[in-house]
Design a protein around this motif. Structure first.
Motif, PDB file in Angstrom:
ATOM      1  N   ALA A 228      -3.692  -2.242  10.369  1.00  0.00           N
ATOM      2  CA  ALA A 228      -2.917  -1.971   9.160  1.00  0.00           C
ATOM      3  C   ALA A 228      -1.778  -0.991   9.444  1.00  0.00           C
ATOM      4  N   THR A 229      -0.917  -1.371  10.384  1.00  0.00           N
ATOM      5  CA  THR A 229       0.234  -0.512  10.658  1.00  0.00           C
ATOM      6  C   THR A 229       1.333  -0.683   9.616  1.00  0.00           C
ATOM      7  N   GLN A 230       1.391  -1.875   8.981  1.00  0.00           N
ATOM      8  CA  GLN A 230       2.418  -2.112   7.974  1.00  0.00           C
ATOM      9  C   GLN A 230       1.874  -2.854   6.744  1.00  0.00           C
ATOM     10  N   THR A 231       0.571  -3.061   6.696  1.00  0.00           N
ATOM     11  CA  THR A 231      -0.042  -3.789   5.581  1.00  0.00           C
ATOM     12  C   THR A 231      -1.310  -3.061   5.139  1.00  0.00           C
ATOM     13  N   TRP A 232      -1.931  -3.581   4.091  1.00  0.00           N
ATOM     14  CA  TRP A 232      -3.183  -3.026   3.575  1.00  0.00           C
ATOM     15  C   TRP A 232      -3.905  -4.126   2.810  1.00  0.00           C
ATOM     16  N   CYS A 233      -5.058  -3.848   2.254  1.00  0.00           N
ATOM     17  CA  CYS A 233      -5.876  -4.912   1.674  1.00  0.00           C
ATOM     18  C   CYS A 233      -5.609  -5.152   0.189  1.00  0.00           C
ATOM     19  N   ILE A 234      -5.520  -4.088  -0.616  1.00  0.00           N
ATOM     20  CA  ILE A 234      -5.461  -4.254  -2.074  1.00  0.00           C
ATOM     21  C   ILE A 234      -4.210  -3.578  -2.621  1.00  0.00           C
ATOM     22  N   ASN A 235      -3.460  -4.325  -3.430  1.00  0.00           N
ATOM     23  CA  ASN A 235      -2.288  -3.789  -4.103  1.00  0.00           C
ATOM     24  C   ASN A 235      -2.468  -3.957  -5.607  1.00  0.00           C
TER      25      ASN A 235
END
Length: 530
Positions: free
Chosen positions: A403-410
Motif C-alpha cells: 500500500a505505497t499509493q493505495t489502501w483498502c477502504i475509502n
C-alpha cells in the motif's frame, strides 16, 4: 431484408405456429424433410461466405410473410446478422433463439423489445419478446456501441451450463473475425443492458404511481424503471461477458457502457454464475431494483467491479473480485481496477417508497493491487462507500499486500454518518490490508459521534484487521485459507435467498469440486493467464 430462406407456408400452418406460441413467433432452424431449402450463394454480405450447401442453423424470424435469417459460414460455424436483422433502431419484436455451438456475430446492437419513454406518447409492451440463447452459444460484436439491450417488457433466457457456458465477447476473440490479428481488448464492444420495471430513486413517487417512470440509462440512451421490485426480466446463468465497456460514438468520455447493466431489474430475474473479465467500465452496475446475484466472478475490470446505486435492495452471495492487468491491442499493459465495490445509496432523491441502497452482501473476496487505474489514475481499492449507503457486508475477505499509493477502504462525507451509526456495517470478516484507509481518514467524525475505520470494521467483535502480508488466501490465490478462523455469519438467518456456509470469503478452503469452485477457478486462471 436479410433473406436466406423463404418458405411457402399454408394458412393452416401459420395458424398452428401462432396458436402454439401465444402470438410470439419463434422460427427454429430445423425444417421438415419434405421442405425445400433454397440457400443462395453469398452476395458479398456479412461474412463473405455461404453456408456450403448445409442447412442454415442461424437464428431467424418471420416478417411480412418472409423469413429473415442470418447468413451462415459452415467452415467457421459463424452466423452473421446485419442491421437488417436487428439493431438498436430495429429491435426484435418476436421471440428469437440463438442456437448452441455457433458463433453469432452481430454487426450492430442486439436489441430486444421496443425501447419506450412513455412521456413521449408510446406504451411499453408488458409481454414483449424473449431472446433465448442456448448453452454453448458465443455471441460477438465488433463495435464499441454495439450491445445486448433487453428493453422493458422483453426477456432474456441465456442459461448455459458449467460444461457449455454462454459467452458474450469481442469479435476479435474469434480468429476468423480478427482481421488485424491483434486479439481482443477492453472496450471492443458495449456490454449487456437489462432494463426492468423495478424501483429507482431517479423517478418520483408520483411518477411511479402514475406508471410514468422513465429513468435514462448511462452510456447509450434507453429507459427503465417502474414500481415493481419483483419484476422478471429472465435469466443469465453460466454466462461469460468479456472485453466489454465500449464508449458509443458521440458520448462524453467516461460515459462508457458497463459489462452488465442491471437497470431497475426485479427479484424475479435470475443472475447466477457470471464471469466478467477485462471490461473498460464497471463489471456490474445496479441502478435500483431488487435483483439478487449469486456466484459472481469479476476480474481485471477497469473501473469498479460491483457498482451499487439508486436504491438497490437486492442480495448477493459468493462474489470473487480480482484487480490486475491486461494487455490491449497495442501491446500496452493496463492496470485494471478502481473499487471492488462502489457502494452508493442514492442517485436521485430517496423516499419511503424508494429508500437508499440497503443490500445484504455475503461471502466476498476482494483482491486488490497497489496500482493506479489506467482509466482515470484512481487507486485500486476494496470498497468505496458514498451517498448514504446502508449496505451490510458479511463473511468478507479483503486482501492488499502492499500500500505505497493505495489502501483498502475509502468513504466520502456522504457516507460518514452511515459508518459512525453503523447503518453501513461489516460482520464476520477479515481485512488483510497493508493500509486499511487513506492517511488522514482513519478517524470518522460526524454529529452522531466518532469512530475509526478499524473500529467500524471490527465493531461486531468477530471481524479482524490483520497485516497485508498475513495469509488469508489459499495457495490457489482465491480460496479462503484454512488459517482464517473468523466465525462466519449464518446467512440463512438473514434472508431465505442465502445459503448456509461454514467459511468466510467467496470460496471455501476445503472446496475443490463444486460447480462454484470450478467456475471461479476457470475465471481466475483465465485472468492470470492473459
Amino acid at each position: 431484408m436479410e433473406l436466406k430462406t423463404m418458405f411457402k407456408v399454408s394458412a393452416v400452418a401459420v395458424a398452428l405456429v401462432l396458436a402454439g406460441c401465444g402470438g410470439d413467433i419463434n422460427i427454429t432452424p430445423t425444417v421438415n424433410d419434405n421442405s425445400t431449402v433454397n440457400n443462395p450463394p453469398s452476395n458479398g454480405g456479412d461474412n463473405g461466405g455461404d453456408n456450403g450447401g448445409d442447412e442454415n442453423p442461424c437464428a431467424s424470424y418471420e416478417a411480412s410473410g418472409e423469413t429473415v435469417q442470418g447468413t451462415y459460414d459452415s467452415s467457421s460455424k459463424i452466423c452473421t446478422y446485419s442491421t437488417t436483422f436487428v439493431s438498436a433502431a430495429k429491435p426484435l419484436t418476436v421471440d428469437v433463439t440463438l442456437g448452441t455451438d455457433l458463433v453469432h456475430y452481430f454487426k450492430s446492437s442486439l436489441a430486444v423489445g421496443q425501447d419506450c419513454n412513455t412521456s413521449q406518447g408510446c406504451s411499453v409492451d408488458m409481454d414483449g419478446p424473449t431472446l433465448t440463447v442456448d448453452a454453448g452459444a458465443t455471441v460477438v460484436f465488433d463495435n464499441a456501441a454495439s450491445r445486448v439491450q433487453i428493453n422493458r417488457g422483453a426477456n432474456i433466457e441465456a442459461v448455459g451450463t458449467l460444461a457449455k457456458p454462454i459467452t458474450f465477447t469481442s469479435a476479435n476473440a474469434i480468429a476468423a473475425l480478427d482481421s488485424v490479428g491483434s486479439g481482443p481488448s477492453p472496450q471492443d464492444w458495449g456490454g449487456v443492458i437489462i432494463n426492468g420495471f423495478g424501483i429507482t430513486d431517479q423517478c418520483s413517487d408520483a411518477e411511479r404511481t402514475a406508471g410514468s417512470c422513465n429513468a435514462e440509462s448511462e452510456g447509450a440512451v434507453s429507459y427503465y424503471g417502474g414500481n415493481n421490485n419483483q419484476d422478471d426480466s429472465g435469466s443469465l446463468k453460466f454466462v461469460k461477458i468479456h472485453y466489454a465497456g465500449g464508449l458509443p460514438a458521440g458520448a462524453e468520455v467516461g460515459n462508457d457502457l458497463n459489462s452488465l447493466f442491471l437497470n431497475s431489474v426485479g427479484s424475479g430475474t435470475e443472475i447466477d454464475y457470471i464471469d466478467i473479465y477485462a471490461g473498460y467500465d464497471d463489471g456490474i452496475e445496479l441502478f435500483g431494483g431488487a435483483v439478487n446475484l449469486k456466484h459472481i466472478v469479476i476480474t481485471d475490470t477497469q473501473d469498479d467491479s460491483l457498482d451499487i446505486d439508486a436504491g438497490w435492495q437486492g442480495n448477493a452471495q459468493f462474489v470473487l473480485i480480482k484487480h490486475g492487468s491486461v494487455k490491449n491491442a497495442s501491446g500496452e499493459t493496463l492496470n485494471m481496477g478502481n473499487g471492488g465495490f462502489e457502494a452508493d445509496g442514492r442517485k436521485g432523491s430517496s423516499t419511503a417508497q424508494a429508500p437508499a441502497s440497503a443490500p445484504h452482501i455475503a461471502n466476498v473476496t476482494v483482491i486488490t493491487t497497489d496500482e493506479m487505474s489506467a482509466r482515470d489514475d484512481d487507486p485500486s481499492l476494496a470498497m468505496k462507500l458514498d451517498d448514504f449507503i446502508n449496505a451490510t457486508f458479511y463473511n468478507m475477505v479483503l486482501k492488499k499486500e502492499a500500500a505505497t499509493q493505495t489502501w483498502c477502504i475509502n468513504y466520502s462525507g456522504d457516507a460518514a454518518d452511515e459508518i459512525v451509526t453503523n447503518r453501513a456495517s461489516i460482520k464476520s470478516s477479515i481485512a488483510a490490508c497493508a493500509a486499511l484507509s487513506a492517511t488522514g481518514k482513519e478517524t470518522v467524525t460526524t454529529a452522531s459521534g466518532t469512530t475509526t475505520v478499524t473500529e467500524w470494521f471490527t465493531k461486531d467483535a468477530a471481524s479482524e484487521v490483520v497485516n497485508g502480508s498475513d495469509t488469508v488466501l489459499a495457495n490457489n490465490g482465491f480460496s479462503t485459507s484454512a488459517e482464517v478462523t473468523v466465525t462466519p455469519t449464518d446467512m440463512t438467518t438473514v434472508n431465505s435467498f442465502f445459503e448456509a456456509t461454514n467459511f468466510i470469503g467467496a470460496v471455501a478452503a476445503s472446496d475443490t469440486s463444486s460447480d462454484w469452485y470450478k467456475w471461479a477457478k476457470a475465471a481466475f486462471d483465465n485472468a492470470n493467464d492473459e
